[in-house]
Design an enzyme around this catalytic site. Structure first.
Site, PDB file in Angstrom:
ATOM      1  N   SER A 181       0.838  -1.196   0.000  1.00  0.00           N
ATOM      2  CA  SER A 181       0.000   0.000   0.000  1.00  0.00           C
ATOM      3  C   SER A 181       0.879   1.255   0.000  1.00  0.00           C
ATOM      4  CB  SER A 181      -0.948  -0.038   1.196  1.00  0.00           C
ATOM      5  OG  SER A 181      -1.948   0.949   1.074  1.00  0.00           O
ATOM      6  N   ASP A 333      -9.651  -3.179  -6.305  1.00  0.00           N
ATOM      7  CA  ASP A 333      -8.779  -2.287  -5.541  1.00  0.00           C
ATOM      8  C   ASP A 333      -8.631  -0.964  -6.269  1.00  0.00           C
ATOM      9  OD1 ASP A 333      -6.805  -1.044  -4.054  1.00  0.00           O
ATOM     10  OD2 ASP A 333      -5.248  -2.503  -4.501  1.00  0.00           O
ATOM     11  N   HIS A 363      -8.033  -4.491  -1.487  1.00  0.00           N
ATOM     12  CA  HIS A 363      -6.900  -3.766  -0.924  1.00  0.00           C
ATOM     13  C   HIS A 363      -6.761  -4.052   0.577  1.00  0.00           C
ATOM     14  CE1 HIS A 363      -3.863  -0.601  -1.082  1.00  0.00           C
ATOM     15  NE2 HIS A 363      -4.242  -0.316   0.151  1.00  0.00           N
TER      16      HIS A 363
END
Length: 393
Positions: A181, A333, A363
């Site tokens: 991320s 995502d 995600h």
């Protein structure tokens, strides 16, 4: 007491509402994902409310909720866990206890509050017989860009010194930089900077990026539109938190939501992120590319055109030097297309890329392998990542 009861009741109503929001059909363990998605949305709404009434800053509620996942530095029968400082920056080291037959590999793991990733780093260290280094870099908005990046670069360079590698019996030719991320953003930039630095370029064998965010100069990529409301990662929340990393300016947040936040002098950068050129056809679907509106934001923020903030903004000659790369993208995502564009650009310049695309993925899944709600998807991604390390590091 009445105020707290009112807030609790309101949050329960919000949670019930969001729990039944539609999510994509093929997601694994849909009710768990619904629960996590609803939780994130309730936190966001409550954070907005608290900030508007002057009770708490928006980002403070998010950081407070992450405390529940933090673990202390406790060694076990396989791994010694050490909290220490490299270059005056707090780090956590995982060092295998078994004596190695040869020098060990090492993984530099980057993601915000690294103590929340104890379980995965401990497992990585044990399975690979590797030293794992986690970096507790400074966080925005107290420390805006480039504080987090500076910390990551400083720690990495400190660790890559001959005397430090020798102390932990690390093989200088078997080192991987990894992040997921926002940590994937930093990992990509640190890898770019060090691989283009003659002193360190031969000490980074590989990089691993798990659903990384790599640009925000165009906030209308197909995946941004398709998954603006999640699951789990929400476009408005992401842009608010990113804007706080650049500047505490509400006009920047609103402009980025409209895709009108970039200055006129950034026009030449959009060739690096033009999804109509780099996305595989199946992800373009029926979307039509429209160029962002430039020069609408009155304030000037140099960070927005800085490739150290957005790794996709570097030119091809800088990408050519990058090492073996492993990238995970998830279908459902918001950041999916960032990873897909980077993969295309890297392959175009001859970088070897291994791509794992998780069709049922969302995600943040790798974050949910411990705690009250765990996702089997998280275990799957973690297993694939560790297996790749075993085969390539």
């Amino acid at each position: 007491m009445g105020y707290k009861s009112l807030c609790f009741g309101f949050s329960c109503i919000l949670f019930a509402y969001f729990l039944y929001s539609p999510i994509p059909e093929n997601i694994e363990e849909p009710w768990k994902v619904r629960y996590l998605d609803a939780t994130v949305k309730v936190v966001s709404y409550m954070a907005t409310l608290f900030e508007n009434i002057g009770l708490m800053k928006y980002e403070k509620l998010f950081s407070t909720s992450s405390v529940f996942y933090i673990t202390q530095a406790v060694s076990d029968e396989n791994v010694t866990v050490i909290d220490t400082y490299f270059s005056n920056i707090p780090v956590r080291l995982y060092v295998p206890k078994r004596k190695p037959e040869r020098k060990r590999p090492a993984v530099i793991y980057i993601h915000g509050e690294i103590k929340a990733y104890d379980n995965m780093n401990r497992l990585t260290s044990n399975k690979l017989g590797a030293v794992v280094l986690g970096i507790n870099y400074r966080l925005a908005p107290k420390y805006p860009f480039p504080a987090a990046l500076d910390d990551c670069v400083s720690v990495t360079k400190f660790f890559l010194q001959d005397k430090v590698l020798a102390k932990y019996r690390v093989d200088p030719t078997r080192i991987c930089i990894m992040g997921d991320s926002s940590g994937g953003t930093l990992a990509a930039t640190v890898t770019q900077l060090l691989r283009n630095d003659p002193e360190f370029r031969n000490r980074i064998k590989a990089q691993a990026l798990i659903y990384p965010g790599l640009q925000m100069i165009d906030t209308f990529l197909p995946s941004h539109r398709e998954y603006a409301h999640g699951p789990i990662l929400i476009r408005e929340v992401m842009l608010k938190l990113l804007s706080l990393y650049v500047a505490n300016d509400s006009s920047l947040i609103q402009a980025s939501l409209r895709n009108e936040h970039m200055p006129e002098e950034s026009r030449h950068l959009f060739k690096f992120v033009n999804w109509s050129d780099f996305l595989p056809e199946k992800y373009k679907k029926n979307h039509v590319y429209t160029a962002p509106v430039l020069g609408k934001l009155n304030a000037s923020y140099p960070a927005l055109v800085d490739s150290r903030l957005f790794p996709l903004l570097v030119n091809d000659s800088q990408l050519q030097n990058l090492p073996l790369t492993y990238i995970v993208t998830c279908e459902h995502d918001l950041l999916r297309d960032d990873g897909l564009i980077y993969i295309t650009r890297l392959r175009n310049v001859g970088v070897q890329v291994i791509h794992d695309h998780i069709e049922e993925g969302v995600h943040g899944a790798i974050s949910f392998t411990t705690g009250s709600v765990v996702l089997q998807l998280g275990f799957k991604i973690r297993s694939r990542y560790i297996r790749w390390l075993e085969e390539n590091l």
